[in-house]
Write a protein that holds these residues in place. Structure first.
Motif, PDB file in Angstrom:
ATOM      1  N   VAL A 221       0.999  -1.435   0.134  1.00  0.00           N
ATOM      2  CA  VAL A 221      -0.032   0.264   0.049  1.00  0.00           C
ATOM      3  C   VAL A 221       1.392   1.431   0.109  1.00  0.00           C
ATOM      4  O   VAL A 221       1.828   1.043   0.118  1.00  0.00           O
ATOM      5  CB  VAL A 221      -0.404   0.001   0.950  1.00  0.00           C
ATOM      6  CG1 VAL A 221      -1.871  -1.398   1.334  1.00  0.00           C
ATOM      7  CG2 VAL A 221      -0.411  -0.347   2.521  1.00  0.00           C
ATOM      8  N   VAL A 222      -0.075   2.448  -0.430  1.00  0.00           N
ATOM      9  CA  VAL A 222       1.068   3.649  -0.633  1.00  0.00           C
ATOM     10  C   VAL A 222       0.804   3.929   0.565  1.00  0.00           C
ATOM     11  O   VAL A 222      -0.489   4.650   0.639  1.00  0.00           O
ATOM     12  CB  VAL A 222       0.851   4.109  -1.534  1.00  0.00           C
ATOM     13  CG1 VAL A 222       1.741   5.437  -2.210  1.00  0.00           C
ATOM     14  CG2 VAL A 222       1.421   3.488  -2.901  1.00  0.00           C
ATOM     15  N   VAL A 223       1.596   5.173   1.807  1.00  0.00           N
ATOM     16  CA  VAL A 223       0.677   5.576   2.934  1.00  0.00           C
ATOM     17  C   VAL A 223       1.122   6.716   2.710  1.00  0.00           C
ATOM     18  O   VAL A 223       2.769   7.247   2.186  1.00  0.00           O
ATOM     19  CB  VAL A 223       1.052   4.671   3.985  1.00  0.00           C
ATOM     20  CG1 VAL A 223       0.921   3.884   4.047  1.00  0.00           C
ATOM     21  CG2 VAL A 223       2.805   4.855   4.518  1.00  0.00           C
ATOM     22  N   LYS A 224       0.555   7.946   3.785  1.00  0.00           N
ATOM     23  CA  LYS A 224       1.513   9.333   4.066  1.00  0.00           C
ATOM     24  C   LYS A 224       3.338   8.914   4.336  1.00  0.00           C
ATOM     25  O   LYS A 224       3.535   8.133   5.426  1.00  0.00           O
ATOM     26  CB  LYS A 224       0.676  10.033   4.975  1.00  0.00           C
ATOM     27  CG  LYS A 224      -0.579  10.388   4.267  1.00  0.00           C
ATOM     28  CD  LYS A 224      -1.760  10.944   5.444  1.00  0.00           C
ATOM     29  CE  LYS A 224      -2.725  10.641   4.479  1.00  0.00           C
ATOM     30  NZ  LYS A 224      -4.287  11.297   6.305  1.00  0.00           N
ATOM     31  N   ALA A 225       3.730  10.328   3.797  1.00  0.00           N
ATOM     32  CA  ALA A 225       5.142  10.029   4.940  1.00  0.00           C
ATOM     33  C   ALA A 225       5.688  11.537   4.968  1.00  0.00           C
ATOM     34  O   ALA A 225       6.646  11.889   5.154  1.00  0.00           O
ATOM     35  CB  ALA A 225       5.971   9.378   3.785  1.00  0.00           C
ATOM     36  N   GLY A 226       4.895  11.895   5.694  1.00  0.00           N
ATOM     37  CA  GLY A 226       5.745  13.640   6.805  1.00  0.00           C
ATOM     38  C   GLY A 226       6.197  13.136   7.421  1.00  0.00           C
ATOM     39  O   GLY A 226       6.452  12.092   7.946  1.00  0.00           O
ATOM     40  N   PRO A 227       6.416  14.451   8.429  1.00  0.00           N
ATOM     41  CA  PRO A 227       7.456  14.143   9.845  1.00  0.00           C
ATOM     42  C   PRO A 227       6.703  13.625  10.573  1.00  0.00           C
ATOM     43  O   PRO A 227       5.543  13.649  10.860  1.00  0.00           O
ATOM     44  CB  PRO A 227       7.446  15.405   9.516  1.00  0.00           C
ATOM     45  CG  PRO A 227       7.085  17.036   8.454  1.00  0.00           C
ATOM     46  CD  PRO A 227       6.652  15.799   7.409  1.00  0.00           C
ATOM     47  N   GLY A 228       7.588  13.293  11.003  1.00  0.00           N
ATOM     48  CA  GLY A 228       7.266  12.065  12.326  1.00  0.00           C
ATOM     49  C   GLY A 228       6.183  11.343  12.164  1.00  0.00           C
ATOM     50  O   GLY A 228       6.419  10.168  12.703  1.00  0.00           O
ATOM     51  N   THR A 229       5.552  10.616  10.566  1.00  0.00           N
ATOM     52  CA  THR A 229       4.977   8.924  10.519  1.00  0.00           C
ATOM     53  C   THR A 229       6.872   8.101  11.209  1.00  0.00           C
ATOM     54  O   THR A 229       8.027   7.726  10.290  1.00  0.00           O
ATOM     55  CB  THR A 229       4.928   8.753   9.061  1.00  0.00           C
ATOM     56  OG1 THR A 229       5.781   9.131   8.446  1.00  0.00           O
ATOM     57  CG2 THR A 229       4.101  10.253   9.158  1.00  0.00           C
TER      58      THR A 229
END
Length: 236
Positions: A221-229
């Motif tokens: 799957v493709v997930v969010k990769a923002g700061p803190g993830t």
């Protein structure tokens, strides 16, 4: 007589006296406890398997010899973790533009554009040049997507849009087989048959987990990769 032979035989046939609880027969030494320094706490039994924070059932060693997760707790990504469809579309456009820029000098070198624009009757040269250009584009795209996803879980487009590819079952980093499988699906199959490539990308529009067909084939799957993830690729 009290001290006669009969009394002795009677006394010898009596069962031995069992010591009372806590009573120790004379001559028996008490069991010594292991020596420890003053103030040292008593030894505790070993903790139960997995008590050291490991992901596997054997005290931190995952099953099948796989390395431990490197980006925090592994868990199946939920709906709130999934990347948006717009982010995936934007990342795909960025990557397509980058690959096209890399392919430009190859196209100019391999393809005789004068023959492509104005081919001679029954001349197979133009078709051969176009085939070579398409094969080169497929090979470059496959290597790009495969290596970038294996090492970072992201292409340059995904880095820009802050999204990342992970395993669908536990959110961990994908392996070489998964990276190669998903890359082959949308570069090789998509390059050979354009309708497959179109259906592959369009599948995210109605899929519950926003998976393309290449995600389903590779179980990603493709997930969010923002700061803190969590980033399972951090120490690769």
């Amino acid at each position: 007589m009290a001290g006669g032979p009969g009394a002795d035989l009677h006394g010898m046939t009596q069962p031995p006296h069992d010591p009372a609880p806590g009573e120790r027969p004379s001559g028996e030494r008490p069991q010594e406890e292991p020596w420890r320094a003053p103030g040292e706490p008593e030894a505790q039994p070993p903790p139960y398997p997995g008590a050291y924070g490991g992901q596997g059932p054997y005290g931190g060693v995952p099953e099948h010899g796989a390395p431990p997760d490197r980006g925090g707790d592994r868990r199946p990504p939920g709906a709130a973790d999934l990347a948006s469809r717009w982010a995936r579309l934007g990342a795909g456009i960025v990557d397509s533009v980058l690959i096209s820029l890399v392919m430009l000098p190859i196209w100019w070198t391999v393809v005789d554009w004068s023959r492509v624009a104005d081919p001679a009757p029954n001349a197979p040269v133009a078709d051969r040049d176009r085939l070579l250009a398409n094969l080169a584009a497929i090979a470059i795209a496959f290597v790009y997507y495969w290596l970038m996803h294996l090492r970072f879980g992201q292409t340059l487009g995904k880095m820009l849009l802050r999204i990342r590819v992970v395993r669908a079952d536990d959110g961990g980093a994908i392996d070489a087989g998964q990276a190669a499988g998903r890359s082959a699906f949308y570069t090789v199959l998509g390059g050979v048959c354009g309708c497959i490539g179109l259906l592959d990308i369009a599948w995210i529009l109605w899929d519950e987990r926003k998976q393309a067909l290449h995600d389903k084939a590779a179980r990603t799957v493709v997930v969010k990769a923002g700061p803190g993830t969590p980033n399972p690729y951090a120490r690769r």
